[in-house]
Design a protein around this motif. Structure first.
Motif, PDB file in Angstrom:
ATOM      1  N   ASN A  97       5.868  -4.526  -7.013  1.00 19.84           N
ATOM      2  CA  ASN A  97       5.491  -4.110  -6.105  1.00 19.84           C
ATOM      3  C   ASN A  97       5.854  -3.242  -5.497  1.00 19.84           C
ATOM      4  N   VAL A  98       7.150  -2.346  -6.050  1.00 16.26           N
ATOM      5  CA  VAL A  98       7.034  -0.906  -5.944  1.00 16.26           C
ATOM      6  C   VAL A  98       6.248  -0.007  -7.374  1.00 16.26           C
ATOM      7  N   ALA A  99       5.965  -0.043  -7.917  1.00 17.35           N
ATOM      8  CA  ALA A  99       5.766   0.131  -8.711  1.00 17.35           C
ATOM      9  C   ALA A  99       3.627   0.353  -8.360  1.00 17.35           C
ATOM     10  N   GLU A 100       3.450  -0.645  -7.984  1.00 20.30           N
ATOM     11  CA  GLU A 100       1.858  -0.783  -7.279  1.00 20.30           C
ATOM     12  C   GLU A 100       1.963  -0.569  -5.773  1.00 20.30           C
ATOM     13  N   ASN A 101       3.428  -0.275  -5.036  1.00 21.45           N
ATOM     14  CA  ASN A 101       3.341  -0.018  -3.758  1.00 21.45           C
ATOM     15  C   ASN A 101       2.547  -1.172  -3.009  1.00 21.45           C
ATOM     16  N   ALA A 102       3.019  -2.256  -3.254  1.00 19.73           N
ATOM     17  CA  ALA A 102       2.327  -4.105  -2.778  1.00 19.73           C
ATOM     18  C   ALA A 102       2.053  -3.960  -1.278  1.00 19.73           C
ATOM     19  N   GLY A 103       1.296  -4.999  -0.570  1.00 20.48           N
ATOM     20  CA  GLY A 103       0.953  -5.157   0.371  1.00 20.48           C
ATOM     21  C   GLY A 103       0.803  -6.690   0.831  1.00 20.48           C
ATOM     22  N   GLY A 104      -0.336  -6.411   1.680  1.00 20.72           N
ATOM     23  CA  GLY A 104       0.131  -7.846   1.988  1.00 20.72           C
ATOM     24  C   GLY A 104      -0.271  -8.415   3.243  1.00 20.72           C
ATOM     25  N   PRO A 105      -0.077  -9.350   4.039  1.00 19.43           N
ATOM     26  CA  PRO A 105      -0.945  -9.181   5.096  1.00 19.43           C
ATOM     27  C   PRO A 105      -0.347  -8.813   6.411  1.00 19.43           C
ATOM     28  N   ARG A 106       1.071  -9.184   6.384  1.00 20.05           N
ATOM     29  CA  ARG A 106       1.818  -8.086   7.581  1.00 20.05           C
ATOM     30  C   ARG A 106       1.385  -6.030   8.096  1.00 20.05           C
ATOM     31  N   ALA A 107       1.315  -6.329   7.027  1.00 20.99           N
ATOM     32  CA  ALA A 107       0.880  -4.288   7.022  1.00 20.99           C
ATOM     33  C   ALA A 107       0.332  -4.557   8.015  1.00 20.99           C
ATOM     34  N   VAL A 108      -0.497  -4.709   8.997  1.00 17.76           N
ATOM     35  CA  VAL A 108      -0.843  -4.454   9.751  1.00 17.76           C
ATOM     36  C   VAL A 108       0.590  -4.257  11.525  1.00 17.76           C
ATOM     37  N   LYS A 109       1.435  -4.722  11.845  1.00 17.66           N
ATOM     38  CA  LYS A 109       2.726  -4.278  12.358  1.00 17.66           C
ATOM     39  C   LYS A 109       3.960  -3.456  11.734  1.00 17.66           C
TER      40      LYS A 109
END
Lengths: 457, 457
Positions: free
Chosen positions: A142-154
């Motif tokens: 996750n750190v290597a790719e700077n993972a996101g996901g739905p909650r990134a909006v907030k």
């Protein structure tokens, strides 16, 4: 040479921690891209000290080192495209500390994202990033790719929660960046430089996380629309209304059909597009936020329904997570691009991508994190059919061109790896590429760490 | 050579946009450190294109370029320690766009922080970072130093709001990083690398900001304690209680006395230390948050008072901002260090720093952003008194040693510049310093941009 390397590795780590058996090598040869590259050897260190030894050896022998978490990446970040040692983090999977006084967690890179989440939630704490793969992806990945996901909006992305990193550089020197503090301006920001560096700069051995108090309540709302564009307009209208939902997920008709057919879940009735919206906050605030969001969706032509309880909400979110595997069954090959556009440009982006379906005669299924403008565009094709494959390649390039024209970026959370490298020059100028290569050289002058990625060599 | 340079600059920018008059040079020779270095020339570009021309010329003539905002920095970041051209951003001071649909703002680097804040607030939007100098500091300077402020407890620092940067590299090439999206993982994160780079990597010409909806309500609470340590304990207890205030400011007796004496404001009666706490959120939530915070403060031995209205709250915050100038009047020289420790270590840090007062016989006044462990430690001395000055230097080194021992960092928001460069090796390993130098070389191979800073040369 290879024989000698294996011998030395066995001596350093013990026979049980390295393998060259063909059936093992095969298991570490692919990721979610379904591309395949066989490594020379797979190594399983258990401690930072063992990673140091591996990196020293790789430096001496000039052998590529490819860090690997769960291999769940979508751009080939963990593939040994130039052979060498795949170094798996699966034996470095301990949560070392949860500090409730400072709201931090210290973990090894192989800890599964969802495990950290559940562990801190039991203490009333919150680790927000939620990539779809969270039940198996690792925090190091996750750190290597700077993972996101739905909650990134907030709540933002992985980057926004990394306070510090312990890492081993090519050559074997261990460095530490950051500490248990939010403010830290001593030297260039190496912590954020390592986040999203796709395993090309250093091997992470420990990660220090910032946590939040767990939000007291959440609520989920479903909004159905008669076109993709209309749903896109609703997203822009919600943001403009000054409400900040936790997540605004977009699902189009094609994805709804696939989920119905292959996962047996009916999400959207006759709708052409759907938004799945989550809000959070104090118990008594949540109904009011949901009401406001519903009002905005209705004003843009949607019909809305609030999940009556936690069980119904969870069912909707499970359906949402089932989309990616479900649509994979529609056609032999799925090209999954995770473009991002400014949220106000979503209606335009969706309309223009829809037009490509007809132009190229291929199904294009869109779903994803509309709340931050991040859409997963899935071009359904068949790699073994030269004509369809060529069309899909053209469609990909056009999707990227549209994205950049609207002020967007080629990747919101999957990274560049090998699959997006050919398109990199569409987004980054030659001078910027030079800067990236200069940074790479400062960390890895022999180009041993995850070579062949990000267009760096 | 210098004459030729001036001639070329006049031709490029017009006579009215450059000056070599001694009285002008003097005005651009110092910052908040009160150190003084006279530049060869001061230049006032109005456009990115003019910055390109300046950087091209500097490259050809191999002249240092020192970017300068308001000169309000505390570590000498804008001082021309090796002479050369000070390039002021004061004519690049326009807010170019506020995009209400995407919640972004695009500004030139010379815009004053407070001006952006007020402009977006009028639209119901929020730019949270609030360095004490916000009424005169510039956004370009804030980005260069990664400025903080009280609200960092809940809202983070400047870094957390920069979405993208347009910048001119040494040599004159313009690059753009980031865009109007929160998710963006294409290439290394140059945006965050530029944030906090103290003017050593590139000259910022435009900054793209992320904005938030403005919080509906705020509330302020004052808590008085009978020791510094007790106040420190209350901070740790608040964080542990899962409440996340906007700000938790700490003020010790020395600072209270100074504000009373020099600004005529009585903040703390007989207290030995005080916390000024702000919470925000929905209208009906704020009183409950204040209640909870008050309870925690009382449990750790404090007495509390809630500001009855906005006017009283504002008065308290004005008093807080008056501390820095007020204590400057206590002694001829104030050494202001902005250390950070993990919040749980605050009581220990404050107790150990207090012990140094006696050890060195110098007043040491502590105040600042306790909520994120960031304390401004002010050692009151006299630069002209060799004995006092030597003692102060020893005290500084000991403050840093304590800080690092407790897992902290030498600077939370002021940066390294020249004043902290001598202490850098206490915190950063030789290999990390090598990495920083390697990054610097990738951007600025001739070492022309703000040379002599951050221990890079």
């Amino acid at each position: 040479m290879k024989g000698k390397l294996i011998k030395r590795l066995e001596k350093l780590l013990g026979e049980e921690n390295i393998t060259t058996r063909p059936e093992d090598l095969l298991c570490y040869s692919f990721d979610a891209t379904r591309e395949e590259f066989i490594p020379d050897v797979v190594v399983f260190p258990s401690t930072p000290e063992e990673v140091v030894k591996i990196m020293e050896l790789a430096w001496e022998e000039e052998v590529p080192v490819i860090p690997r978490g769960a291999g769940s990446g979508f751009t080939g970040g963990s593939l040994p495209v130039k052979g060498g040692m795949v170094v798996s983090t699966e034996k470095m999977n301990r949560i070392l500390e949860i500090d409730e006084r400072n709201l931090t967690a210290l973990v090894e890179p192989g800890v599964v994202t969802g495990e950290l989440q559940q562990t801190v939630e039991a203490l009333g704490l919150f680790y927000p990033p939620d990539p779809a793969s969270l039940t198996f992806s690792t925090l190091g990945g996750n750190v290597a790719e700077n993972a996101g996901g739905p909650r990134a909006v907030k709540y933002g992305v992985t980057r926004d929660y990394v306070l510090g990193i312990e890492a081993v550089l090519p050559g074997g020197e261990k460095i530490t960046t950051g500490r248990k503090v939010v403010k830290d301006v001593v030297g260039y920001d190496l912590t954020r430089l390592l986040v999203g560096s796709e395993g090309t700069l250093a091997f992470f051995t420990r990660i220090l996380w910032r946590l939040l108090p767990y939000p007291p309540a959440t609520g989920t709302l479903l909004a159905l629309f008669s076109s993709r564009e209309q749903a896109g307009e609703a997203v822009a209208a919600i943001i403009h209304s000054r409400v900040l939902p936790t997540a605004i997920e977009f699902v189009d008709r094609g994805a709804l059909d696939a989920v119905k057919k292959y996962a047996g879940v009916e999400m959207g009735n006759q709708a052409q597009a759907l938004l799945l919206i989550e809000v959070d906050g104090e118990e008594e605030l949540v109904p009011r936020l949901l009401e406001k969001v519903a009002e905005v969706c209705q004003q843009t032509g949607g019909t809305t329904r609030v999940a009556k309880d936690q069980a119904e909400a969870q069912e909707l979110w499970l359906a949402r997570r089932a989309i990616s595997p479900a649509i994979a069954q529609i056609a032999p090959t799925k090209i999954n691009e995770d473009i991002v556009v400014p949220r106000s440009e979503l209606p335009r982006a969706l309309a223009r991508i829809e037009a490509l379906e007809e132009k190229y005669g291929l199904p294009i299924i869109c779903f994803g994190h509309a709340g931050d403008g991040n859409i997963h565009v899935n071009i359904m094709t068949d790699k073994k059919d030269p004509e369809k494959w060529a069309k899909a390649q053209k469609a990909v390039r056009e999707v990227f061109a549209i994205t950049l024209e609207l002020g967007g970026t080629l990747s919101g959370e999957h990274g560049v790896g090998i699959t997006k490298a050919p398109y990199l020059s569409m987004e980054l100028s030659p001078r910027v590429m030079e800067l990236l290569k200069g940074i790479k050289r400062a960390f890895d002058p022999k180009n041993l760490l995850n070579p062949g990625k990000m267009g760096l060599d």
